[in-house]
Design a protein around this motif. Structure first.
Motif, mmCIF file in Angstrom:
data_model
loop_
_atom_site.group_PDB
_atom_site.id
_atom_site.type_symbol
_atom_site.label_atom_id
_atom_site.label_comp_id
_atom_site.label_asym_id
_atom_site.label_seq_id
_atom_site.Cartn_x
_atom_site.Cartn_y
_atom_site.Cartn_z
ATOM 1 N N PHE A 59 0.823 -1.122 -0.077
ATOM 2 C CA PHE A 59 -0.001 -0.040 -0.061
ATOM 3 C C PHE A 59 0.746 1.314 0.037
ATOM 4 O O PHE A 59 1.961 1.302 0.475
ATOM 5 C CB PHE A 59 -0.815 -0.053 1.290
ATOM 6 N N GLN A 60 0.251 2.291 -0.618
ATOM 7 C CA GLN A 60 0.804 3.588 -0.525
ATOM 8 C C GLN A 60 1.090 4.008 0.866
ATOM 9 O O GLN A 60 0.092 4.152 1.688
ATOM 10 C CB GLN A 60 0.041 4.551 -1.275
ATOM 11 N N HIS A 61 2.292 4.287 1.568
ATOM 12 C CA HIS A 61 2.782 4.482 2.872
ATOM 13 C C HIS A 61 3.634 5.603 2.951
ATOM 14 O O HIS A 61 4.589 5.628 2.203
ATOM 15 C CB HIS A 61 3.218 3.195 3.361
ATOM 16 N N ILE A 99 7.944 5.870 -4.753
ATOM 17 C CA ILE A 99 7.319 4.581 -5.181
ATOM 18 C C ILE A 99 5.780 4.933 -5.140
ATOM 19 O O ILE A 99 4.995 4.648 -4.245
ATOM 20 C CB ILE A 99 7.669 3.499 -4.313
ATOM 21 N N PHE A 100 5.133 5.142 -6.188
ATOM 22 C CA PHE A 100 3.808 5.468 -6.506
ATOM 23 C C PHE A 100 3.042 3.994 -6.929
ATOM 24 O O PHE A 100 3.598 2.909 -6.852
ATOM 25 C CB PHE A 100 3.398 6.163 -7.658
ATOM 26 N N SER A 101 1.892 4.289 -7.122
ATOM 27 C CA SER A 101 1.285 2.841 -7.233
ATOM 28 C C SER A 101 1.402 1.988 -8.331
ATOM 29 O O SER A 101 1.886 2.320 -9.222
ATOM 30 C CB SER A 101 -0.377 3.125 -7.392
ATOM 31 N N TYR A 284 -11.748 4.283 -2.938
ATOM 32 C CA TYR A 284 -10.839 4.659 -4.206
ATOM 33 C C TYR A 284 -9.907 3.799 -4.252
ATOM 34 O O TYR A 284 -9.208 3.271 -3.461
ATOM 35 C CB TYR A 284 -10.416 6.288 -3.717
ATOM 36 N N ALA A 285 -9.266 4.036 -5.872
ATOM 37 C CA ALA A 285 -8.138 3.327 -6.260
ATOM 38 C C ALA A 285 -8.160 1.856 -5.954
ATOM 39 O O ALA A 285 -7.044 1.174 -5.949
ATOM 40 C CB ALA A 285 -6.885 3.972 -5.451
ATOM 41 N N GLY A 286 -9.218 1.343 -5.864
ATOM 42 C CA GLY A 286 -9.495 -0.205 -5.681
ATOM 43 C C GLY A 286 -8.911 -1.026 -6.843
ATOM 44 O O GLY A 286 -9.457 -0.648 -8.059
HETATM 45 C C1 FRU Z 1 -4.421 7.542 -6.664
HETATM 46 C C2 FRU Z 1 -2.899 7.965 -6.555
HETATM 47 C C3 FRU Z 1 -2.216 7.635 -7.672
HETATM 48 C C4 FRU Z 1 -0.782 7.661 -7.324
HETATM 49 C C5 FRU Z 1 -0.768 7.686 -5.836
HETATM 50 C C6 FRU Z 1 0.223 8.523 -5.188
HETATM 51 O O1 FRU Z 1 -4.943 7.974 -5.116
HETATM 52 O O2 FRU Z 1 -2.939 9.469 -6.890
HETATM 53 O O3 FRU Z 1 -2.447 7.800 -9.025
HETATM 54 O O4 FRU Z 1 0.132 6.665 -7.735
HETATM 55 O O5 FRU Z 1 -2.060 7.767 -5.432
HETATM 56 O O6 FRU Z 1 0.393 8.091 -3.749
#
Ligand code: FRU
Length: 499
Positions: A59-61, A99-101, A284-286
């Motif tokens: 997960f984005q952290h 490191i993005f998604s 979101y972002a699922g």
């Molecule tokens: C979606 C997003 C992605 C990006 C990430 C950055 O919520 O904006 O597009 O990779 O979060 O944290």
């Protein structure tokens, strides 16, 4: 004592106190049965892959703050999609960027040369130094591999594997193996379209096609796509999930989807209609897990960019939705995606009260039950007919959260206008609604309520709504109300507890 020394001691005191607080699982709004990081910030789920009996959730952290910042991939593991163990950080920023998604796959046949069954993560490097130059070339795709089930990762020396071709928003690669065309297919968000790339070795990618102009919602940037297949009556269909921010049906972030066909090169939708995975404000972002055979298992970030950085939690911010199984359903000749909690969720559930054939006009008081479960529960309802009703969560502080159905508009709704702390962002106090898609006379629904969230799965998951709320005190009153009157064919109230 000089001032500097005093400041230093004072600061260490604060840091020490925060560390203790970070470990306190009794924090206000800390979810009981949703994944949330022990401390600090999380957003999108990333790199979800099933391998050797374990579900990996990256997960984005931001490990250094409870606000968004230099992105790392946090890591958690579960054997059943309901109990999660947080691991050490998997990927940290490097000279190419934060490191993005992104996603992860099992490279069974060693196509990339990192070893048989290596886990390969495909992610976006986001370079803020380049971003400042204003060239728009600051996002590009890179890979990393793990030969020890995701414990340690090595970034590929040849990164990036997909350089930026001059597209400002160029991110969130979701990769899958496409058997008929014998290639890896990357689904990538490119501004307000999706671009598909193909590769045989995960290292060199060629553009296949682009989809999206003139299709669906375009109120904001397209992010975190996923392309998944379903078999329906012997025919294969492909569903393209596309998160968009802003421009969602309840304001801000949300995920739309398109049902269509994919031939290994081009995605062709069956229609041009905007449909949403979840009509609430906070999913979101699922995307889905890879390597799960015919199962499409999904998890989202239970939040919204409108206020994600300022929700009133302290030492941590952000959680995931419950893991959900996606299915494709045909209603009156039209395809819809449905989501329901994964069957394993039942492991956490202990029934407390059930009854059937209850005629309700006015109010049914279930407060004794919600008090027994400390505000956290699962409620299942089957109603004989589509008539107005609301499920009301309340407390002594005068907070109220409503979940219900409005016959006139044929909509489900969640009203968090008076649900407690709502003033931290102007749009938070709102009533959200989602269309009823089912055509049945009977209504069936499941409601999952955790410390600060509600997830509604109506009509076998055809209409789904997820909303956060921050009551001033625990919700300890629960009612079902119907002025016009309803018949409750069946009601089941259950405790939900982390095992
Ligand atoms: C979606 C997003 C992605 C990006 C990430 C950055 O919520 O904006 O597009 O990779 O979060 O944290």
């Amino acid at each position: 004592m000089n001032n500097k020394l005093f400041a230093l001691i004072f600061l260490s005191g604060i840091i020490f106190f925060n560390t203790i607080m970070a470990q306190d699982r009794n924090e206000q709004y800390r979810p009981e049965f949703h994944f949330s990081p022990k401390s600090n910030w999380m957003n999108d789920p990333n790199g979800m892959v099933y391998f050797n009996g374990k579900y990996h959730l990256f997960f984005q952290h931001n490990p250094n703050s409870s606000k968004w910042g230099p992105m790392h991939w946090g890591h958690a593991i579960s054997k059943d999609l309901v109990s999660w163990e947080e691991q050490k950080i998997a990927l940290a920023p490097d000279s190419l960027g934060a490191i993005f998604s992104g996603s992860a796959v099992v490279d069974k046949n060693n196509s990339a040369g990192f070893g048989e069954n290596a886990l390969v993560a495909i992610f976006t490097h986001h370079n803020s130094a380049i971003e400042k130059e204003g060239t728009g070339l600051h996002q590009y795709q890179s890979i990393a591999y793990s030969n020890d089930e995701g414990k340690t990762w090595t970034k590929y020396k040849g990164n990036p594997v997909l350089p930026n071709p001059g597209i400002e928003d160029f991110r969130d690669p979701k990769v899958m193996w496409h058997e008929p065309s014998q290639q890896w297919v990357m689904t990538l968000a490119t501004k307000q379209t999706i671009t598909f790339y193909g590769s045989t070795n995960l290292k060199s990618w060629n553009k296949l096609s682009e989809f999206g102009e003139g299709y669906g919602a375009h109120g904001g940037v397209w992010e975190c796509p996923d392309l998944i297949s379903f078999d329906h009556d012997g025919e294969k269909f492909w569903v393209l999930l596309v998160s968009i921010n802003p421009g969602g049906p309840s304001g801000g972030s949300a995920t739309q989807y398109f049902v269509g066909h994919f031939d290994g090169k081009t995605f062709k939708p069956l229609e041009n209609k905007t449909k949403w995975v979840d009509y609430g404000a906070d999913n979101y972002a699922g995307v889905t897990w890879s390597n799960t055979g015919n199962k499409r298992l999904f998890i989202g970030w239970m939040n919204n960019w409108n206020y994600a950085n300022i929700i009133p939690t302290q030492n941590w911010r952000g959680a995931a939705t419950v893991a959900r199984e996606l299915q494709l359903q045909k209603i009156d000749g039209e395809f819809f995606l449905s989501s329901n909690p994964v069957p394993e969720f039942e492991k956490l559930v202990s029934p407390l009260a059930t009854f059937s054939n209850h005629k309700l006009k006015g109010q049914l008081d279930l407060s004794k039950n919600i008090q027994k479960t400390d505000g956290v529960f699962k409620l299942e309802l089957v109603l004989k007919e589509t008539r107005d009703f609301s499920i009301v969560l309340a407390n002594e502080a005068g907070n109220e959260l409503l979940v219900g159905y409005d016959k006139k508009s044929d909509n489900y709704y969640i009203d968090r206008t008076k649900s407690g702390k709502v003033n931290f962002e102007p749009g938070f106090a709102a009533r959200h609604s989602g269309p009823r898609i089912a055509k049945t006379r009977e209504i069936s629904l499941t409601l999952l309520v955790d410390a600060g969230s509600v997830e509604l799965f109506a009509d076998d998951g055809l209409t789904v709504m997820t909303d956060l709320f921050f009551s001033e005190k625990k919700m300890n009153k629960l009612y079902i109300r119907s002025v016009s009157g309803i018949t409750i064919t069946q009601l089941k109230y259950s405790d939900v507890q982390k095992k």
